[in-house]
Design an enzyme around this catalytic site. Structure first.
Site, PDB file in Angstrom:
ATOM      1  CB  ALA A 258      -0.883  -0.018   1.236  1.00  0.00           C
TER       2      ALA A 258
ATOM      3  N   GLY B  56       0.510  -4.821   1.046  1.00  0.00           N
ATOM      4  CA  GLY B  56      -0.690  -4.805   0.205  1.00  0.00           C
ATOM      5  C   GLY B  56      -0.467  -5.482  -1.140  1.00  0.00           C
TER       6      GLY B  56
ATOM      7  CD  GLU C 272      -2.454  -7.220   3.070  1.00  0.00           C
ATOM      8  OE1 GLU C 272      -2.046  -6.080   2.742  1.00  0.00           O
ATOM      9  OE2 GLU C 272      -3.055  -7.432   4.128  1.00  0.00           O
TER      10      GLU C 272
ATOM     11  CD  GLU D  87       1.681  -5.416   5.716  1.00  0.00           C
ATOM     12  OE1 GLU D  87       2.446  -6.367   6.047  1.00  0.00           O
ATOM     13  OE2 GLU D  87       0.801  -5.536   4.839  1.00  0.00           O
TER      14      GLU D  87
HETATM   15  N1  CAA Z   1       4.608   3.118  -0.690  1.00  0.00           N
HETATM   16  C1  CAA Z   1       5.019   4.270  -1.247  1.00  0.00           C
HETATM   17  N2  CAA Z   1       6.167   4.371  -1.954  1.00  0.00           N
HETATM   18  C2  CAA Z   1       6.916   3.265  -2.093  1.00  0.00           C
HETATM   19  C3  CAA Z   1       6.539   2.029  -1.524  1.00  0.00           C
HETATM   20  C4  CAA Z   1       5.327   1.986  -0.803  1.00  0.00           C
HETATM   21  N3  CAA Z   1       4.870   0.841  -0.250  1.00  0.00           N
HETATM   22  N4  CAA Z   1       7.509   1.131  -1.809  1.00  0.00           N
HETATM   23  C5  CAA Z   1       8.430   1.771  -2.542  1.00  0.00           C
HETATM   24  N5  CAA Z   1       8.093   3.059  -2.727  1.00  0.00           N
HETATM   25  C6  CAA Z   1       8.826   4.102  -3.440  1.00  0.00           C
HETATM   26  C7  CAA Z   1      10.053   4.550  -2.679  1.00  0.00           C
HETATM   27  O1  CAA Z   1       9.676   5.504  -1.696  1.00  0.00           O
HETATM   28  C8  CAA Z   1      10.891   5.116  -3.765  1.00  0.00           C
HETATM   29  O2  CAA Z   1      10.402   6.413  -4.104  1.00  0.00           O
HETATM   30  P1  CAA Z   1      11.421   7.673  -4.212  1.00  0.00           P
HETATM   31  O3  CAA Z   1      12.258   7.327  -5.404  1.00  0.00           O
HETATM   32  O4  CAA Z   1      10.496   8.809  -4.434  1.00  0.00           O
HETATM   33  O5  CAA Z   1      12.173   7.705  -2.939  1.00  0.00           O
HETATM   34  C9  CAA Z   1      10.597   4.205  -4.960  1.00  0.00           C
HETATM   35  O6  CAA Z   1       9.359   3.573  -4.654  1.00  0.00           O
HETATM   36  C10 CAA Z   1      11.644   3.129  -5.159  1.00  0.00           C
HETATM   37  O7  CAA Z   1      11.774   2.411  -3.957  1.00  0.00           O
HETATM   38  P2  CAA Z   1      13.207   2.161  -3.215  1.00  0.00           P
HETATM   39  O8  CAA Z   1      14.157   3.248  -3.575  1.00  0.00           O
HETATM   40  O9  CAA Z   1      12.937   1.914  -1.783  1.00  0.00           O
HETATM   41  O10 CAA Z   1      13.649   0.809  -3.952  1.00  0.00           O
HETATM   42  P3  CAA Z   1      14.664  -0.296  -3.397  1.00  0.00           P
HETATM   43  O11 CAA Z   1      14.949  -1.188  -4.551  1.00  0.00           O
HETATM   44  O12 CAA Z   1      15.809   0.327  -2.678  1.00  0.00           O
HETATM   45  O13 CAA Z   1      13.823  -1.131  -2.305  1.00  0.00           O
HETATM   46  C11 CAA Z   1      11.859  -2.258  -1.447  1.00  0.00           C
HETATM   47  C12 CAA Z   1      12.732  -1.900  -2.689  1.00  0.00           C
HETATM   48  C13 CAA Z   1      12.638  -3.208  -0.543  1.00  0.00           C
HETATM   49  C14 CAA Z   1      10.628  -2.953  -1.970  1.00  0.00           C
HETATM   50  C15 CAA Z   1      11.510  -0.970  -0.687  1.00  0.00           C
HETATM   51  O14 CAA Z   1      10.976  -0.033  -1.599  1.00  0.00           O
HETATM   52  C16 CAA Z   1      10.508  -1.151   0.419  1.00  0.00           C
HETATM   53  O15 CAA Z   1      10.841  -1.661   1.477  1.00  0.00           O
HETATM   54  N6  CAA Z   1       9.232  -0.724   0.203  1.00  0.00           N
HETATM   55  C17 CAA Z   1       8.209  -0.743   1.203  1.00  0.00           C
HETATM   56  C18 CAA Z   1       7.701  -2.154   1.439  1.00  0.00           C
HETATM   57  C19 CAA Z   1       6.618  -2.142   2.508  1.00  0.00           C
HETATM   58  O16 CAA Z   1       6.849  -1.803   3.646  1.00  0.00           O
HETATM   59  N7  CAA Z   1       5.380  -2.537   2.123  1.00  0.00           N
HETATM   60  C20 CAA Z   1       4.259  -2.544   3.018  1.00  0.00           C
HETATM   61  C21 CAA Z   1       3.523  -1.264   2.899  1.00  0.00           C
HETATM   62  S1  CAA Z   1       2.258  -1.082   4.139  1.00  0.00           S
HETATM   63  C22 CAA Z   1       0.966  -1.962   3.586  1.00  0.00           C
HETATM   64  O17 CAA Z   1       1.007  -2.546   2.537  1.00  0.00           O
HETATM   65  C23 CAA Z   1      -0.246  -1.923   4.467  1.00  0.00           C
HETATM   66  C24 CAA Z   1      -1.240  -3.015   4.201  1.00  0.00           C
HETATM   67  O18 CAA Z   1      -1.035  -4.153   4.469  1.00  0.00           O
HETATM   68  C25 CAA Z   1      -2.506  -2.731   3.697  1.00  0.00           C
END
Ligand code: CAA
Length: 261
Positions: free
Chosen positions: A68, A112, A115, A135
């Site tokens: 998400a 998400g 999911e 998360e």
């Molecule tokens: N939401 C918003 N933006 C996101 C995102 C997310 N879930 N995941 C990645 N992005 C964005 C980053 O912020 C980044 O944007 P900027 O260039 O503007 O900084 C861009 O996508 C590229 O991401 P990274 O630079 O982080 O890429 P990476 O290759 O270094 O890492 C990754 C990849 C390990 C997937 C890392 O992006 C990450 O950990 N993402 C978040 C994963 C996460 O925590 N997901 C759960 C979200 S909460 C949720 O989903 C709630 C629910 O259950 C309903």
């Protein structure tokens, strides 16, 4: 038609459509606008006989969906989340959709994203796929059904391990654990998913819906209730011309021509 800000849609003559989550700059993070697009598209194709199966995948080479949209959620209050019934739109619309959706997981399927893949009917994965419910790293928990669907798919021990440690599962483990049905080399994922979708689209669309409905019932009922539901639905398929056609074609040693009647 099919013009969405957050989705790319490709309709194929073989009776399926490829839906690509299209926010590659954010690793296809799922924001409200994307869920709105998806719900709108599902409404549009629910009654469209030319689309009998969907493939859902992610744009870019890295992610199916990295979760998400954290940036959208970060400042939300409880009152806002509750009032909007956050995440209900996408979740509920997908679970109501009666045609098969295949998730073609081409990279990260996190939070998400995992999911969303589990909301599809089955998951085929690239060797590069990574699944996780991280998360807890954000001080929260799954919110689009992950704690429930992951547990049903891979069992309590692995599900608990995944949500509490936030570790990722690779494609091989996901297949072993029953999360993914098949794994393909990365560059063959979409070709294979298309073959599967075309095969499903060539079946009786009525039988396809009934099969989907039956398997889904297994997660919601006792065994006795589920078997009873299956038997009744099986009987009801004999009301359709497609049953006569399918069985006649077998006896006559020819290919069936299903008409969805
Ligand atoms: N939401 C918003 N933006 C996101 C995102 C997310 N879930 N995941 C990645 N992005 C964005 C980053 O912020 C980044 O944007 P900027 O260039 O503007 O900084 C861009 O996508 C590229 O991401 P990274 O630079 O982080 O890429 P990476 O290759 O270094 O890492 C990754 C990849 C390990 C997937 C890392 O992006 C990450 O950990 N993402 C978040 C994963 C996460 O925590 N997901 C759960 C979200 S909460 C949720 O989903 C709630 C629910 O259950 C309903």
């Amino acid at each position: 038609k099919d013009a969405y800000e957050n989705l790319l849609i490709e309709r194929h003559a073989d009776g399926y459509a490829v839906v690509t989550l299209n926010r590659p700059e954010a690793l296809n993070a799922l924001n409200s606008a994307l869920f709105k697009d998806l719900a709108h598209f599902l409404d549009a194709v629910e009654d469209d006989d030319a689309v009998r199966c969907l493939i859902l995948t992610g744009s870019g080479d890295k992610a199916f969906a990295a979760g998400a949209d954290i940036k959208e959620m970060a400042d939300q209050t409880y009152a806002q989340m509750y009032k909007a019934n956050f995440f209900s739109l996408g979740h509920d619309r997908i679970t109501r959709f009666r045609k098969p959706i295949i998730a073609a997981v081409n990279g990260f399927a996190l939070g998400g994203g995992c999911e969303l893949a589990m909301l599809c009917d089955f998951i085929v994965a690239s060797e590069k796929a990574k699944f996780g419910q991280p998360e807890i790293n954000l001080g929260v928990a799954p919110g689009i059904g992950g704690s429930q669907r992951l547990t049903r798919l891979v069992g309590k021990s692995k599900a608990m391990d995944m949500v509490l440690t936030a570790r990722m599962m690779d494609a091989a483990e996901a297949e072993r654990a029953g999360l993914a049905s098949r794994v393909f080399p990365h560059d063959q994922l979409m070709d294979e998913a298309r073959k599967i979708a075309a095969r499903i689209a060539a079946q009786s669309p009525l039988a396809v819906m009934a099969n989907k409905e039956m398997v889904n019932a297994a997660l919601e009922t006792t065994l006795t209730q589920g078997v009873q539901f299956e038997r009744r639905l099986f009987h009801s398929l004999f009301a359709f011309e497609d049953q006569k056609e399918g069985m006649a074609a077998f006896v006559e040693k020819r290919k069936p021509e299903f008409r969805g009647k």
